[in-house]
Design a protein around this motif. Structure first.
Motif, PDB file in Angstrom:
ATOM      1  N   ALA A   1      -0.734   5.307   6.196  1.00  0.00           N
ATOM      2  CA  ALA A   1      -0.022   5.688   4.967  1.00  0.00           C
ATOM      3  C   ALA A   1       0.398   7.143   5.031  1.00  0.00           C
ATOM      4  O   ALA A   1      -0.178   7.924   5.757  1.00  0.00           O
TER       5      ALA A   1
ATOM      6  N   THR B   1      -6.283  -3.426   0.427  1.00  0.00           N
ATOM      7  CA  THR B   1      -5.565  -2.373   1.142  1.00  0.00           C
ATOM      8  C   THR B   1      -6.469  -1.178   1.427  1.00  0.00           C
ATOM      9  O   THR B   1      -6.341  -0.551   2.486  1.00  0.00           O
ATOM     10  N   VAL B   2      -7.360  -0.852   0.482  1.00  0.00           N
ATOM     11  CA  VAL B   2      -8.285   0.262   0.733  1.00  0.00           C
ATOM     12  C   VAL B   2      -9.189  -0.074   1.918  1.00  0.00           C
ATOM     13  O   VAL B   2      -9.416   0.764   2.807  1.00  0.00           O
TER      14      VAL B   2
ATOM     15  N   TYR C   1      -4.574   7.363  -3.116  1.00  0.00           N
ATOM     16  CA  TYR C   1      -5.493   6.598  -3.970  1.00  0.00           C
ATOM     17  C   TYR C   1      -6.942   6.782  -3.508  1.00  0.00           C
ATOM     18  O   TYR C   1      -7.843   7.043  -4.312  1.00  0.00           O
ATOM     19  N   VAL C   2      -7.148   6.668  -2.196  1.00  0.00           N
ATOM     20  CA  VAL C   2      -8.509   6.803  -1.651  1.00  0.00           C
ATOM     21  C   VAL C   2      -9.035   8.216  -1.891  1.00  0.00           C
ATOM     22  O   VAL C   2     -10.184   8.407  -2.310  1.00  0.00           O
ATOM     23  N   TRP C   3      -8.192   9.221  -1.639  1.00  0.00           N
ATOM     24  CA  TRP C   3      -8.629  10.597  -1.860  1.00  0.00           C
ATOM     25  C   TRP C   3      -8.956  10.836  -3.330  1.00  0.00           C
ATOM     26  O   TRP C   3      -9.948  11.497  -3.664  1.00  0.00           O
TER      27      TRP C   3
ATOM     28  N   TYR D   1      -7.185   0.234   5.023  1.00  0.00           N
ATOM     29  CA  TYR D   1      -6.915   1.649   5.329  1.00  0.00           C
ATOM     30  C   TYR D   1      -8.152   2.315   5.934  1.00  0.00           C
ATOM     31  O   TYR D   1      -8.061   3.027   6.941  1.00  0.00           O
TER      32      TYR D   1
ATOM     33  N   HIS E   1      -1.115   0.629  -5.826  1.00  0.00           N
ATOM     34  CA  HIS E   1      -1.918   1.763  -6.293  1.00  0.00           C
ATOM     35  C   HIS E   1      -1.246   2.553  -7.400  1.00  0.00           C
ATOM     36  O   HIS E   1      -1.861   3.457  -7.975  1.00  0.00           O
ATOM     37  N   SER E   2      -0.012   2.213  -7.721  1.00  0.00           N
ATOM     38  CA  SER E   2       0.647   2.856  -8.854  1.00  0.00           C
ATOM     39  C   SER E   2       0.250   2.209 -10.181  1.00  0.00           C
ATOM     40  O   SER E   2       0.508   2.766 -11.243  1.00  0.00           O
TER      41      SER E   2
ATOM     42  N   MET F   1       2.030   6.293  -6.064  1.00  0.00           N
ATOM     43  CA  MET F   1       0.870   6.668  -5.270  1.00  0.00           C
ATOM     44  C   MET F   1       0.662   5.665  -4.136  1.00  0.00           C
ATOM     45  O   MET F   1       0.757   4.471  -4.368  1.00  0.00           O
ATOM     46  N   ASN F   2       0.388   6.178  -2.958  1.00  0.00           N
ATOM     47  CA  ASN F   2       0.107   5.255  -1.858  1.00  0.00           C
ATOM     48  C   ASN F   2      -1.405   5.159  -1.627  1.00  0.00           C
ATOM     49  O   ASN F   2      -2.198   5.821  -2.295  1.00  0.00           O
ATOM     50  N   VAL F   3      -1.794   4.343  -0.670  1.00  0.00           N
ATOM     51  CA  VAL F   3      -3.221   4.060  -0.495  1.00  0.00           C
ATOM     52  C   VAL F   3      -3.994   5.314  -0.058  1.00  0.00           C
ATOM     53  O   VAL F   3      -5.156   5.509  -0.443  1.00  0.00           O
ATOM     54  N   ARG F   4      -3.353   6.183   0.705  1.00  0.00           N
ATOM     55  CA  ARG F   4      -4.045   7.402   1.160  1.00  0.00           C
ATOM     56  C   ARG F   4      -4.393   8.293  -0.034  1.00  0.00           C
ATOM     57  O   ARG F   4      -5.549   8.734  -0.179  1.00  0.00           O
TER      58      ARG F   4
ATOM     59  N   ALA G   1       0.827  -1.216   0.000  1.00  0.00           N
ATOM     60  CA  ALA G   1       0.000   0.000   0.000  1.00  0.00           C
ATOM     61  C   ALA G   1       0.856   1.259   0.000  1.00  0.00           C
ATOM     62  O   ALA G   1       0.331   2.360  -0.132  1.00  0.00           O
ATOM     63  N   ALA G   2       2.162   1.092   0.129  1.00  0.00           N
ATOM     64  CA  ALA G   2       3.053   2.262   0.191  1.00  0.00           C
ATOM     65  C   ALA G   2       3.287   2.827  -1.210  1.00  0.00           C
ATOM     66  O   ALA G   2       2.829   2.269  -2.212  1.00  0.00           O
ATOM     67  N   SER G   3       4.000   3.932  -1.275  1.00  0.00           N
ATOM     68  CA  SER G   3       4.337   4.532  -2.565  1.00  0.00           C
ATOM     69  C   SER G   3       5.098   3.520  -3.418  1.00  0.00           C
ATOM     70  O   SER G   3       6.008   2.852  -2.934  1.00  0.00           O
ATOM     71  N   GLY G   4       4.706   3.404  -4.690  1.00  0.00           N
ATOM     72  CA  GLY G   4       5.326   2.412  -5.566  1.00  0.00           C
ATOM     73  C   GLY G   4       4.669   1.050  -5.477  1.00  0.00           C
ATOM     74  O   GLY G   4       5.097   0.101  -6.133  1.00  0.00           O
TER      75      GLY G   4
END
Lengths: 244, 109
Positions: free
Chosen positions: A244, A233-234, B6-8, A237, A204-205, B1-4, A198-201
């Motif tokens: 995050a 992950t969403v 992405y959600v926004w 979160y 979600h990329s 992009m991280n999950v935060r 779920a982190a950068s990279g």
């Protein structure tokens, strides 16, 4: 081999490292010839200094992947007749990986990202405990089974636009592996794994271009695995289980 | 992009989808009915509904666009993630200021 096929193939091979170039060789055309056969012919009969990587020759080890006429492929399972109708082959190293020499790439970044994605099984039981009973038709096991056959050939990684654009992106293979473990009921490493992907990279990329699915020689669908990781992950979160 | 992020970005996209449809409908109505600027201002002046509608729109668009631009910069420019994040934050604030200024002019001024 059809009677119309040329007797000789014109084969351009990448020679050298990043500052190298394509050099062209003439290779006899044979029946049922694979691209790996062609590369091996050049190495054994024309230029013994040619560097490339292969092992099993039957599509099990995943070590012979190269860029063939612009597409990443297993060379051992790619017949010349399928990709060189005009008698021409252009063979280079896999994209998105450092070139060592000629057709051999450095796979270290690829496997390093597996580690970053927590792609290692974290056992929840010891040897002393009874074996876990997993229902083969459970939803989680079926999701894991759909993605489990990856042999780490790097074809999806080489085909991925997001890997090309973002050096930090973990890539389809590492995320696909993480997805199999997220769905493994025996695994105890999901907290760290979901945080990692779920982190950068991370997942979600992904732009869902589906090049990984298009090019995977095993017809796996890493895009679907990544979509699963996005959902998981969403949810984590929003439930406050991830920071995050 | 991280999950935060992405959600926004997904949440603001979902929020904007109906707002865009209403916005386009308003544009079509205003142009086809031949409304002048004065006609439009007379309808929006002191309207809490229009202030709320376009206030939410501006906030969502500013967040959504700045996250998207950040992502583009990370992938297609020499910006580092931190540099792209800072640029996107400034862009988002600028978009919000411009947008809220326009809403203020439409409803209050």
């Amino acid at each position: 081999m059809s009677s119309a096929a040329p007797a000789q193939l014109s084969v351009s091979l990448w020679r050298g490292s990043d500052d190298g170039c394509y050099e062209t060789y003439s290779v006899p055309r044979r029946a049922s010839q694979t691209v790996l056969d062609v590369v091996t012919y050049v190495q054994r009969h024309i230029d013994a200094t040619l560097s490339y990587r292969f092992a099993c020759r039957v599509g099990m080890c995943g070590s012979c992947a190269m860029t063939v006429n612009g597409r990443p492929r297993w060379t051992c399972r790619t017949h010349v007749a399928k990709v060189a109708a005009n008698g021409r082959l252009k063979i280079g190293p896999l994209e998105n990986l450092p070139r060592i020499k000629d057709l051999a790439t450095d796979m270290q970044p690829f496997f390093e990202k597996w580690r970053q994605a927590e792609g290692v099984f974290a056992p929840s039981l010891t040897r002393a405990e009874p074996m876990a009973r997993i229902k083969p038709d459970s939803r989680a096991r079926m999701a894991a089974d759909a993605a489990i056959e990856c042999i780490n050939c790097g074809v999806c990684y080489a085909a991925c636009d997001t890997v090309r654009w973002n050096a930090n992106y973990l890539g389809p293979a590492a995320l696909n592996r993480a997805w199999t473990l997220v769905n493994d009921e025996r695994d105890a490493g999901n907290a760290a794994r979901l945080t990692a992907v779920a982190a950068s990279g991370g997942c979600h990329s992904c732009h869902s271009h589906q090049s990984c699915q298009e090019h995977c020689p095993l017809a796996l669908n890493p895009t679907e695995s990544i979509a699963g990781l996005k959902r998981r992950t969403v949810a984590a979160y929003l439930n406050g289980e991830l920071k995050a | 992009m991280n999950v935060r992020l992405y959600v926004w970005q997904r949440a603001t996209a979902a929020l904007m989808a109906p707002l865009v449809l209403v916005h386009i409908a308003v544009i079509l109505y205003a142009t086809r009915a031949g409304l002048s600027a004065a006609d439009i201002l007379s309808r929006t002046h002191n309207s809490i509904a229009w202030a709320t509608f376009y206030g939410i729109f501006v906030a969502a668009a500013s967040i959504h666009a700045s996250i998207g631009v950040r992502n583009i910069l990370v992938e297609w420019s020499p910006f580092s993630e931190r540099g792209a994040g800072r640029f996107a934050a400034v862009l988002g604030i600028a978009l919000a200021l411009l947008g809220f200024h326009a809403v203020f002019a439409l409803v209050v001024a």
